[in-house]
Each structure stands twice: as C-alpha cells, then as structure tokens.
Design a protein around this motif. Structure first.
Motif, PDB file in Angstrom:
ATOM      1  N   PHE A  92       1.286  -0.771  -0.451  1.00  0.00           N
ATOM      2  CA  PHE A  92       0.073  -0.240  -0.013  1.00  0.00           C
ATOM      3  C   PHE A  92       1.008   1.539  -0.051  1.00  0.00           C
ATOM      4  N   ASN A  93       0.673   1.955  -1.075  1.00  0.00           N
ATOM      5  CA  ASN A  93       1.341   3.295  -1.169  1.00  0.00           C
ATOM      6  C   ASN A  93       1.094   3.826  -2.269  1.00  0.00           C
ATOM      7  N   ALA A  94       1.368   5.445  -2.718  1.00  0.00           N
ATOM      8  CA  ALA A  94       0.811   6.119  -3.137  1.00  0.00           C
ATOM      9  C   ALA A  94       0.413   5.939  -4.876  1.00  0.00           C
ATOM     10  N   GLU A  95       1.918   5.156  -5.025  1.00  0.00           N
ATOM     11  CA  GLU A  95       1.767   4.609  -6.682  1.00  0.00           C
ATOM     12  C   GLU A  95       0.807   3.239  -6.852  1.00  0.00           C
ATOM     13  N   SER A  96       0.332   2.205  -5.541  1.00  0.00           N
ATOM     14  CA  SER A  96      -0.004   0.919  -6.046  1.00  0.00           C
ATOM     15  C   SER A  96      -1.044   0.727  -6.288  1.00  0.00           C
ATOM     16  N   GLY A  97      -2.066   1.738  -6.232  1.00  0.00           N
ATOM     17  CA  GLY A  97      -3.491   1.981  -6.862  1.00  0.00           C
ATOM     18  C   GLY A  97      -3.910   1.544  -6.119  1.00  0.00           C
ATOM     19  N   HIS A  98      -4.018   0.866  -4.257  1.00  0.00           N
ATOM     20  CA  HIS A  98      -4.978   0.420  -3.634  1.00  0.00           C
ATOM     21  C   HIS A  98      -5.264   2.253  -2.862  1.00  0.00           C
ATOM     22  N   VAL A  99      -6.175   1.605  -2.438  1.00  0.00           N
ATOM     23  CA  VAL A  99      -7.399   2.894  -1.139  1.00  0.00           C
ATOM     24  C   VAL A  99      -8.104   1.921  -0.065  1.00  0.00           C
ATOM     25  N   PHE A 100      -7.546   3.484   0.591  1.00  0.00           N
ATOM     26  CA  PHE A 100      -8.406   2.792   2.127  1.00  0.00           C
ATOM     27  C   PHE A 100      -9.427   3.459   2.701  1.00  0.00           C
ATOM     28  N   ASP A 101      -9.838   3.983   2.985  1.00  0.00           N
ATOM     29  CA  ASP A 101     -10.654   4.552   3.650  1.00  0.00           C
ATOM     30  C   ASP A 101     -11.446   4.174   4.891  1.00  0.00           C
ATOM     31  N   LEU A 102     -11.226   4.665   6.050  1.00  0.00           N
ATOM     32  CA  LEU A 102     -10.849   4.334   7.345  1.00  0.00           C
ATOM     33  C   LEU A 102     -12.349   4.507   7.498  1.00  0.00           C
ATOM     34  N   LEU A 103     -13.696   5.545   7.187  1.00  0.00           N
ATOM     35  CA  LEU A 103     -14.304   5.519   7.698  1.00  0.00           C
ATOM     36  C   LEU A 103     -15.343   4.416   7.037  1.00  0.00           C
ATOM     37  N   TRP A 104     -14.935   4.359   5.991  1.00  0.00           N
ATOM     38  CA  TRP A 104     -15.881   3.986   5.117  1.00  0.00           C
ATOM     39  C   TRP A 104     -16.139   2.126   5.819  1.00  0.00           C
ATOM     40  N   TYR A 105     -15.044   2.126   5.311  1.00  0.00           N
ATOM     41  CA  TYR A 105     -14.790   0.667   6.445  1.00  0.00           C
ATOM     42  C   TYR A 105     -15.230   0.485   7.595  1.00  0.00           C
ATOM     43  N   GLU A 163     -25.228  11.882   3.881  1.00  0.00           N
ATOM     44  CA  GLU A 163     -24.569  12.081   3.947  1.00  0.00           C
ATOM     45  C   GLU A 163     -23.036  11.440   4.011  1.00  0.00           C
ATOM     46  N   PRO A 164     -22.086  10.306   2.984  1.00  0.00           N
ATOM     47  CA  PRO A 164     -20.393  10.207   3.285  1.00  0.00           C
ATOM     48  C   PRO A 164     -19.817  10.277   4.922  1.00  0.00           C
ATOM     49  N   VAL A 165     -20.232   9.435   5.670  1.00  0.00           N
ATOM     50  CA  VAL A 165     -18.940  10.249   6.859  1.00  0.00           C
ATOM     51  C   VAL A 165     -17.241   9.151   6.203  1.00  0.00           C
ATOM     52  N   SER A 166     -16.937  10.659   6.021  1.00  0.00           N
ATOM     53  CA  SER A 166     -15.510  10.767   5.706  1.00  0.00           C
ATOM     54  C   SER A 166     -15.210  12.363   6.120  1.00  0.00           C
ATOM     55  N   ILE A 167     -13.425  12.335   6.386  1.00  0.00           N
ATOM     56  CA  ILE A 167     -12.992  13.104   7.071  1.00  0.00           C
ATOM     57  C   ILE A 167     -12.902  14.375   6.161  1.00  0.00           C
ATOM     58  N   ALA A 168     -13.235  14.349   4.554  1.00  0.00           N
ATOM     59  CA  ALA A 168     -13.663  16.033   4.071  1.00  0.00           C
ATOM     60  C   ALA A 168     -14.669  16.150   4.204  1.00  0.00           C
ATOM     61  N   ASN A 169     -15.554  15.274   4.871  1.00  0.00           N
ATOM     62  CA  ASN A 169     -16.733  16.386   5.125  1.00  0.00           C
ATOM     63  C   ASN A 169     -16.809  16.380   6.322  1.00  0.00           C
ATOM     64  N   MET A 170     -16.618  15.422   7.006  1.00  0.00           N
ATOM     65  CA  MET A 170     -16.728  16.200   8.647  1.00  0.00           C
ATOM     66  C   MET A 170     -16.160  17.958   8.554  1.00  0.00           C
ATOM     67  N   HIS A 171     -14.384  18.093   7.836  1.00  0.00           N
ATOM     68  CA  HIS A 171     -13.848  19.424   8.203  1.00  0.00           C
ATOM     69  C   HIS A 171     -15.115  20.549   7.338  1.00  0.00           C
ATOM     70  N   LEU A 258      -5.915   8.197  -0.951  1.00  0.00           N
ATOM     71  CA  LEU A 258      -6.104   7.133  -0.766  1.00  0.00           C
ATOM     72  C   LEU A 258      -6.551   6.537   0.234  1.00  0.00           C
ATOM     73  N   PHE A 259      -7.594   7.985   1.461  1.00  0.00           N
ATOM     74  CA  PHE A 259      -8.520   7.767   2.570  1.00  0.00           C
ATOM     75  C   PHE A 259      -9.542   8.368   2.378  1.00  0.00           C
ATOM     76  N   CYS A 260      -9.991   8.621   1.318  1.00  0.00           N
ATOM     77  CA  CYS A 260     -11.015   9.786   1.487  1.00  0.00           C
ATOM     78  C   CYS A 260     -12.307   9.533   0.397  1.00  0.00           C
ATOM     79  N   GLY A 261     -11.544   8.297  -0.186  1.00  0.00           N
ATOM     80  CA  GLY A 261     -12.438   8.095  -1.647  1.00  0.00           C
ATOM     81  C   GLY A 261     -13.583   7.412  -1.787  1.00  0.00           C
ATOM     82  N   GLY A 262     -13.770   6.837  -0.167  1.00  0.00           N
ATOM     83  CA  GLY A 262     -15.667   6.210  -0.546  1.00  0.00           C
ATOM     84  C   GLY A 262     -15.494   4.542  -0.450  1.00  0.00           C
ATOM     85  N   LYS A 263     -14.197   3.718  -0.625  1.00  0.00           N
ATOM     86  CA  LYS A 263     -13.751   2.750  -1.174  1.00  0.00           C
ATOM     87  C   LYS A 263     -12.668   2.616  -0.512  1.00  0.00           C
TER      88      LYS A 263
END
Length: 481
Positions: A92-105, A163-171, A258-263
């Motif tokens: 898991f890095n910026a180039e791997s294509g993986h994403v991890f939205d902890l709030l969505w999880y 609304e989607p619960v995400s760090i961006a929306n909380m902000h 990486l962390f706020c994409g909803g998946k």
C-alpha cells in the motif's frame, strides 16, 4: 476465503530454534516479542530477519508491516520471495492503486458495532494523541476532549443526513459551523453553510427518524447553534487547530485520494482469512516524520481493532504485527491491545534501539511504570549489543540476581593477611555483558544476543548442578538466513 488452520495445531507450530532442545513456537509468538540493540547490532538483519522468515514460512499466516525506513519494503519483498509468499503481498503506497477509507470501512464493516460513533471517535482520539506526551488532565488533554466533543456532534449530523461520513465532509461541517451567537438564524448562513444544509436535509426526513435519533439531533443542533458559537474565539480556534492538525493532511492529494475515496481495495479481514501480508509503504524518512507516522498508525489501529473482534470459529489463522523502530508507532492503545491479542492469535514484534526511545514517547524521562508495564506484556526479549546503560540495567534486572560467595582478602599493617568469602546478591548477567555482545560486520554475519523468555527456563541451561535451568540463553543469529 482461504482456509483455516486448526487452533491446536497452531500453538505447537515451531518457528525458531534457540538451541537443540529449545524451540520457539507460534503459541509463544502470540505472547509478544521485543528486540533491542544499538545501530548495527543485528536486531533487524539477524534476529529480526530470522523471525520474519519464520512467520512467512507459516502457512496462511497474514500480517501487517509498518515502515519507518525506506529499505523496509524492499527487504520484506525479498523475504516474501525467498519464502514463496510474493502472491500474498499487498503493498500500500501512493502508486500501488490501493485505497483505504477508514471511515467507510468502519461504517460498513461486518459484525457488531459497525457505524458506532464512539468507536470512530475513539479512533480519532488516539490519532490526535500520537506524538504528544501528557499525563492526567493536562492542557493538551483538554483540547483533545474538546475536539472529541466536536467530532461527536459533527458525526451525528453527517450520519442522520445520509451524507458520506468522511474526513473531508467532517472538515466541511466544522468549517461551516456558526462562529457567533445568533448567526444560525441569519439568511446568509442558512443559504451558504454546509452545516445548515445537513440540518435542513435531516428535518426533511423527519418521518424516518426514531425517538433516539431526534434526541441526538437535538443535542447536535444545541451544540452547533449555541455552545460552539459561545466559545471565546481563542479556545475555539485551538479546538479547530487540534482537529485540523490531523485532518488537514487528508484534504489534499495523495492522502485525500488514498483515504477519503469512499472505498477500500483491501481489508483487515484479508490478513486473517486469506493469509495476506499488508506493507504500509509510507516510510517516515520519505513522507516526513508526522505524515508517515500518522498513516502507519492509522492503518495499525484499524487492523488491531479488526483482529480483536474477529470470530475465531470462522477463521483462527494467525497474524503478525511487525513494527521496526517501534517507538514511532506506539499509541495509547498498545498496552491494552498487547494484554488481549494473544487470544486473538496475533503475534506482535517490536524492534527498537533502546527502551529510552519508548519511554520518551510515553512521556517518561526515564523508563517508568508506563514503559515497564508495556514491556512486561512482551514475553520474549532479545537483547543485542547495547550502548544504552538504562537498557542494559533493565535487562540485567529482568534476568535477575542470585546469592553467590565472593572471595575477600584483607591485609594489615604488620603484614598479616586473611582470606574469606561472603555471600552477596549479584546479577546473573552483569549489565556490562550486553555491551560486549558480538555485532555482525563485513567479515562475519553473526550477531550474538541474550534471549530472555518470561516464565520459562531454557532446556539447554539445565545441568546436574542447576536442575531448574536459567531464564536466559546466549544465541547466535545470522543475517544469512
């Protein structure tokens, strides 16, 4: 998803040979491991590498690897290749294509407690405290508690609005809260504020709300309309900064992507059910101390919670948590996790140069109760060559003392002399012995270490004179695994 190894077979799986008659098993690994040593002593390249290979060679054993150093990922890729586990790696890095939205999880994960507000608040509370040293109700803790209250009310508004619960929306919600008493009644605020839009959306759905949800909404609006605007500007700004100091990084790419994409393209359950090994490839030396540390700890906390709540009847496969330069990844939840992770089949390995690194992160000038309480939950301790007197003293005290007759000689002014012996309490291993252990070099790949295993005597140390054996053993590790 994958297969499950019978629990009884797990515990007796041999992992490491310390002597011909001393085998370290998977059951032993679940009790926790500490490896210490000065730079170049071989803690990572010798004993650490040996333990890493033993985990990778265990069928269906998944894991999470945190990275502080840039070479950590490359090393583990080589280890996995040598052990035939390349297909199980998730990098898991910026180039791997993986994403991890902890709030969505956390909002959508299976099992009890999914979408629980307090669970998410606890996660943020731990992240906010990373890197801060305080005790009791210090000023730092005041701002953290105030930030937790802010987060709780924001989460209520987001969840009730759909609304989607995400760090961006909380902000967005926090930035749009009324900043002065009575502002929530002004037409401009009601038209432009994201917070106002959420509240209006909830009211439009009033027929779908339960009685408890109405109560939550009332508390959240009272906070947003009255309590928050009534704060003096300076403390309100401090609360906002406590949140923003952690959240701001996730509003910009690549962290937002990486962390706020909803998946999530990988899940903690892959480590326990499919034997996958996740490498968090965000080393601090490349991404900056605070950012790299935050990302590693974020993933760690989510995985720890998932491992503790898993149903062993569905999958009892073992997992490991690998933390080289552990002092950077310690959180206020680690001690509680270490106390319970054995029953969850988690093998924790912590590597650090010396215990002062850990005590500093725990807010202690010298190794005190917090440091020793955590270390006491790691049963296997491997001490390599060490230059730190505090660590050497700790190791000597841990191994213990015994009564021993020491010779004495006395001479008087007339030339007379007397010989004798007296019992004294002395260390089984003197602190200086740890500073004299062999380090690997360009000629020899061998590193010697003194190994301590809590509650057990090493069979190799049992003799006719000592039927009980000793709790420590000198072991030679090699980087040529």
């Amino acid at each position: 998803m994958g297969q499950t190894i019978p629990t009884n077979d797990q515990l007796n799986t041999p992992l490491q040979v310390f002597s011909q008659s001393d085998i370290w098993t998977l059951g032993d690994a679940f009790e926790g491991t500490l490896i210490t040593g000065s730079p170049g002593s071989g803690k990572s390249s010798c004993s650490g590498k040996a333990l890493a290979y033993s985990f990778l060679r265990t069928p269906m054993m998944g894991g999470l690897i945190l990275t502080a150093k840039a070479e950590e990922t490359r090393n583990w890729i080589e280890y996995a290749k040598a052990c035939g586990r390349t297909k199980d790696l998730i990098i898991f890095n910026a180039e791997s294509g993986h994403v991890f939205d902890l709030l969505w999880y956390d909002w959508n994960r299976p099992g009890r407690g999914a979408g629980d507000l307090e669970s998410i608040i606890d996660l943020f509370s731990t992240l906010l405290a990373i890197g801060k040293t305080h005790s009791g109700m210090s000023s730092d803790r005041f701002w953290e508690l105030a930030a937790e209250q802010l987060i709780r009310n924001v989460l209520v508004l987001l969840s009730l609005s759909g609304e989607p619960v995400s760090i961006a929306n909380m902000h967005r919600v926090i930035q749009s809260l009324p900043s002065r008493p009575g502002e929530f009644e002004e037409e401009g605020w009601q038209e432009e504020s994201y917070c106002a839009k959420l509240i209006n959306s909830i009211r439009e759905r009033k027929d779908t709300l339960t009685e408890s949800q109405w109560g939550d909404l009332d508390n959240a609006t009272q906070y947003a309309f009255k309590r928050w605007p009534s704060f003096d500007e300076r403390p309100r700004s401090s609360i906002e900064m406590t949140w923003a100091g952690m959240a701001d990084k996730f509003l910009f790419n690549p962290l937002n992507r990486l962390f706020c994409g909803g998946k999530c393209t990988f899940l903690p359950e892959l480590t326990t059910h499919a034997g996958k090994i996740v490498i968090v490839d965000f080393p601090m030396l490349e991404y900056g101390h605070e950012t790299g540390r935050l990302i590693n700890c974020l993933i760690k906390l989510v995985f720890q919670r998932a491992w503790l709540r898993r149903d062993l009847s569905q999958s009892s496969n073992p997992v490991f948590l690998w933390q080289d330069e552990f002092q950077y990844f310690v959180t206020k939840r680690d001690n509680a996790f270490q106390q319970t992770c054995r029953s969850a089949r988690v093998a924790v390995v912590c590597l650090t140069q010396n215990i002062l690194n850990l005590s500093e992160e725990l807010g202690e000038q010298q190794p005190g109760s917090k440091t020793k309480a955590f270390l006491g939950n790691l049963m296997l301790k491997i001490f390599h060559q060490q230059n730190d007197p505090d660590t050497n003293q700790y190791a000597a005290e841990l191994i213990g003392k015994r009564y021993r007759y020491l010779d004495s000689y006395n001479a008087d002014a007339t030339g007379g002399a007397s010989f004798g012996a007296a019992q004294q309490l002395v260390y089984n291993v003197e602190p200086i012995a740890f500073s004299q252990l062999t380090k690997p070099d360009s000629v020899s790949p061998i590193s010697t270490a003194i190994v301590y295993q809590g509650g057990k005597a090493f069979n190799a140390t049992v003799t006719n004179e000592n039927h009980q054996g000793r709790n420590h053993l000198t072991v030679a590790f090699t980087r040529s695994v």
